[in-house]
Design a protein around this motif. Structure first.
Motif, PDB file in Angstrom:
ATOM      1  N   VAL A  38      31.557  -8.580  -1.149  1.00 19.72           N
ATOM      2  CA  VAL A  38      29.963  -7.869  -1.153  1.00 19.72           C
ATOM      3  C   VAL A  38      29.579  -7.150  -2.767  1.00 19.72           C
ATOM      4  N   LEU A  39      30.616  -6.498  -3.927  1.00 15.36           N
ATOM      5  CA  LEU A  39      30.653  -5.618  -4.808  1.00 15.36           C
ATOM      6  C   LEU A  39      30.215  -6.657  -5.584  1.00 15.36           C
ATOM      7  N   LYS A  51      21.552   1.476  -1.780  1.00 21.53           N
ATOM      8  CA  LYS A  51      20.394  -0.203  -1.309  1.00 21.53           C
ATOM      9  C   LYS A  51      21.839  -0.627  -1.625  1.00 21.53           C
ATOM     10  N   LYS A  52      19.791  -1.603   0.056  1.00 22.44           N
ATOM     11  CA  LYS A  52      21.436  -2.732   1.270  1.00 22.44           C
ATOM     12  C   LYS A  52      21.894  -3.794   0.244  1.00 22.44           C
ATOM     13  N   SER A  53      22.903  -3.724   1.077  1.00 20.69           N
ATOM     14  CA  SER A  53      23.557  -5.048   0.172  1.00 20.69           C
ATOM     15  C   SER A  53      24.235  -5.887   1.862  1.00 20.69           C
ATOM     16  N   GLY A  54      23.073  -6.874   2.242  1.00 19.49           N
ATOM     17  CA  GLY A  54      23.671  -7.519   3.363  1.00 19.49           C
ATOM     18  C   GLY A  54      23.754  -6.510   4.623  1.00 19.49           C
ATOM     19  N   SER A  55      24.957  -6.205   5.360  1.00 17.51           N
ATOM     20  CA  SER A  55      24.172  -5.487   6.456  1.00 17.51           C
ATOM     21  C   SER A  55      25.452  -4.264   5.928  1.00 17.51           C
ATOM     22  N   ASN A  56      25.463  -3.762   4.610  1.00 20.97           N
ATOM     23  CA  ASN A  56      25.961  -2.226   4.403  1.00 20.97           C
ATOM     24  C   ASN A  56      25.434  -1.720   3.828  1.00 20.97           C
ATOM     25  N   PHE A  57      25.617  -0.789   2.590  1.00 21.24           N
ATOM     26  CA  PHE A  57      24.828   0.046   1.999  1.00 21.24           C
ATOM     27  C   PHE A  57      25.619  -0.056   0.634  1.00 21.24           C
ATOM     28  N   VAL A 112      29.225   2.106   2.014  1.00 19.14           N
ATOM     29  CA  VAL A 112      28.537   2.662   3.549  1.00 19.14           C
ATOM     30  C   VAL A 112      28.095   1.043   4.286  1.00 19.14           C
ATOM     31  N   SER A 113      28.951   1.544   5.034  1.00 23.52           N
ATOM     32  CA  SER A 113      28.659   0.738   6.490  1.00 23.52           C
ATOM     33  C   SER A 113      28.565   1.250   7.944  1.00 23.52           C
TER      34      SER A 113
END
Length: 657
Positions: free
Chosen positions: A579-580, A27-33, A49-50
């Motif tokens: 982010v997490l 799932k998208k999380s800012g610029s990462n997943f 994942v970046s």
């Protein structure tokens, strides 16, 4: 051997988020997943994942790396296998260089078993399509089941000749070793008191269903006998082996994974033909437990792709109750469960075969019940007017609800159960509390028993010290990776004597790239990184940054060994912890990377200098202990170091005691 040109093309073409997305729901999380860890049992995402850096990090297991490292960790691929998998996925032609005998011999046992299994799949498929018995018996059976040629080829279905050692002998003639034929279970070897051991084909006279891993590797086979031999089992699976663990495998997961993630739902059936028939009809998000009782490992495979499972049962009521245990297991994993039963005498195979795609989808949508509705209706029918059975039914349902980790869901299900069973919510909550209390008591007892097995020394607890040198060296690697090629204006400190004859640090402005500043500062002070791995990465980085105009982390990582790849990804993904934890929602705003790069570089180098001075002072002081001779020179050196240390710390706004 795969050429470097092919390897470079694979790294340039492969998209990390796409490859991992085939195995884990991201799932998208800012610029990462982010997503659930594929390496541990968890309910809160710790897998990041970046796409920008093309690296991943699993904070629950500590693993990390690039796209190849993921395939090697998750699918147990060797490096060449991972490259081949990616080349196939992105339609890249593989350029080969000649492999030496020594390199061929290095293929490990696991890889040899995979090669044997893949050969067996091709062999059984060829027998099915090209031999007379294969066409007359095997192909006829599959056609009678309603499978098309395309479906038969897609699932790699095959046939084993009804001869004692037809497959084994052919495999041996092709150069495959008996050791691996036996370890995969394809061949049964029986020792004789005299002479050569006897060899038998495990799957002789059976139609065959290859069982694939999530990445498409053949792990084993399921074989169905077509004769009425009462002594032989109707279905026969490959035995447990180094590559095949039936409790950790779902039939059809390789073909279904993308549809499961897309539809955000997984249909769970019992048999091979159920999966194939539904897939052929157009419902592709379907897998089977292959006749075994559902296991937590199998549920976690689905959990990586979706939180929603719809369990499909045959129309026959027999065995339905036994299958309810699987539903409780799914609930324990924090997943959403629905149940759908087919009309009397129908199963997913027959119903899919006899209905159009539209009718099948409509039936599944209209008849899929929430697990609580299904369980209450099923158990209530059994209880009828018997008060004791009715009480047991209520307790059984509440027991299932107790398995759900989410408190809000628990409450909703209690309310639903109260309505259906016509019983007060208060009574249900009391029952739930009793079950939870009992479970808590049992868990506490287990923990106490485990604690007794260890001798706990309370007064001698050792607090692990932070290794300052390690952290500073790690920070230097991080700065070079993130900002190495950026040009910045730095404030350099030059040691000068003022008018009063005191040593002072005077600032001087210089413009340089980050890697140039770091390299020159460390060289000037003759500083060598103490950590062996950091030292190797450091010199590789300086070399790459100096030689490449366009430095990218992805290109740099591609030329490292997997141990270094893991270390580099850990360094780069450290900030993703913010982010997490979603700290911004809690109004905590961590400082973003890239803010004040010149200051960060300067402070890190200064701190490293201070730490080395401190270490030097301690060594000099130790050298004077018990020495009754003239220590004046050493003491003078210590005083000079203390003065320099004071100046550097003043620049860092630190007060020394």
């Amino acid at each position: 051997m795969i050429s470097k040109t092919t390897i470079d093309q694979v790294y340039e073409t492969a998209r990390l988020e796409e490859v991992i997305g085939d195995f884990v729901q991201l799932k998208k999380s800012g610029s990462n997943f982010k997503g659930l860890s594929p390496f541990s049992d968890e309910r809160t995402p710790s897998f990041m994942v970046s796409p920008v850096k093309q690296i991943w990090k699993d904070f629950s297991s500590g693993k990390g790396g690039n796209v190849v490292a993921f395939l090697m960790e998750h699918e147990h691929f060797t490096y060449p296998e991972a490259i081949r998998y990616l080349a196939k996925k992105y339609n890249i032609e593989i350029e080969e260089t000649e492999q030496s005998d020594e390199q061929k011999e290095q293929a490990n046992e696991r890889e040899s078993m995979y090669l044997v299994s893949e050969y067996a799949r091709k062999y059984f498929s060829e027998i099915l399509w090209e031999s007379e018995p294969g066409k007359a018996i095997g192909l006829t059976y599959f056609k009678e089941r309603g499978f098309t040629d395309d479906t038969i080829r897609k699932f790699g279905l095959g046939y084993g000749l009804d001869q004692w050692d037809a497959f084994t002998q052919t495999a041996l003639d092709k150069g495959y070793q008996l050791e691996f034929l036996e370890k995969t279970g394809l061949t049964i070897v029986k020792e004789q008191t005299t002479g050569e051991p006897r060899k038998f084909d495990r799957f002789k006279g059976r139609v065959l269903f290859p069982i694939h891993s999530m990445s498409g590797r053949v792990l084993g086979f399921g074989g169905r006998i077509l004769t009425n031999d009462k002594k032989a089992a109707k279905y026969l699976n490959s035995p447990e082996s180094e590559i095949y663990h039936k409790s950790k495998v779902l039939y059809g997961i390789y073909f279904a994974k993308q549809a499961i993630a897309k539809e955000d739902n997984c249909y769970l059936v019992e048999g091979y033909t159920d999966v194939i028939q539904m897939y052929q009809r157009g419902v592709e998000n379907v897998v089977a437990s292959s006749g075994t009782a559902l296991t937590p490992e199998q549920i976690r495979l689905i959990n990586r792709l979706t939180k929603n499972i719809t369990v499909l049962f045959d129309g026959d009521a027999a065995g339905l109750r036994a299958s309810l245990r699987g539903i409780d297991l799914i609930l324990e994993q924090g997943m959403n469960v629905k149940v759908c039963t087919f009309p009397e005498g129908e199963d997913p195979d027959s119903f899919s075969k006899n209905n159009s795609y539209e009718d099948l989808v409509l039936y599944l949508d209209e008849n899929a019940k929430d697990f609580i509705q299904f369980k209450t209706s099923l158990l209530a029918q059994e209880a009828a007017n018997d008060p004791i059975k009715r009480a047991d039914t209520v307790r059984d349902i509440v027991n299932s609800i107790s398995k759900i980790p989410d408190r809000i869901k628990k409450e909703i299900y209690i309310q639903e159960c109260a309505k259906i069973m016509e019983i007060s919510e208060e009574v249900l909550y009391d029952t739930l509390a009793q079950i939870d209390k009992k479970g808590f008591a049992e868990a506490s007892k287990k923990i106490k028993q485990e604690q007794k097995a260890f001798e706990v020394v309370k007064n001698d607890q050792v607090v692990e010290k932070v290794d300052v040198q390690y952290e500073l060296e790690r920070k230097i690697i991080e700065m070079l990776l993130l900002y190495g090629n950026l040009k910045q204006e730095f404030e350099d400190l030059v040691l000068k004597e003022n008018e009063e004859g005191e040593l002072v640090l005077e600032p001087e402005k210089i413009e340089a790239k980050v890697y140039e500043k770091v390299y020159l500062d460390l060289q000037e002070d003759e500083i060598e990184l103490t950590n062996t791995q950091f030292r190797t990465i450091y010199y590789k980085l300086i070399e790459d940054l100096n030689e490449r105009e366009e430095f990218t982390v992805n290109t740099f990582i591609a030329n490292l060994n997997q141990e270094m790849v893991s270390e580099v990804s850990s360094i780069l993904m450290e900030e993703e912890r913010y982010v997490l934890h979603d700290w911004e929602r809690k109004e905590i705003y961590p400082k973003e990377k890239g803010q004040g790069i010149a200051q960060l570089v300067g402070e890190t180098i200064l701190t490293l200098r201070c730490n080395l001075i401190k270490t030097r002072i301690q060594k000099l002081q130790k050298g004077t202990e018990g020495n009754n001779g003239d220590n004046s020179e050493v003491l003078e050196e210590i005083v000079n170091y203390l003065q320099l240390n004071k100046l550097l710390n003043a620049k860092l706004n630190r007060v020394l005691s």
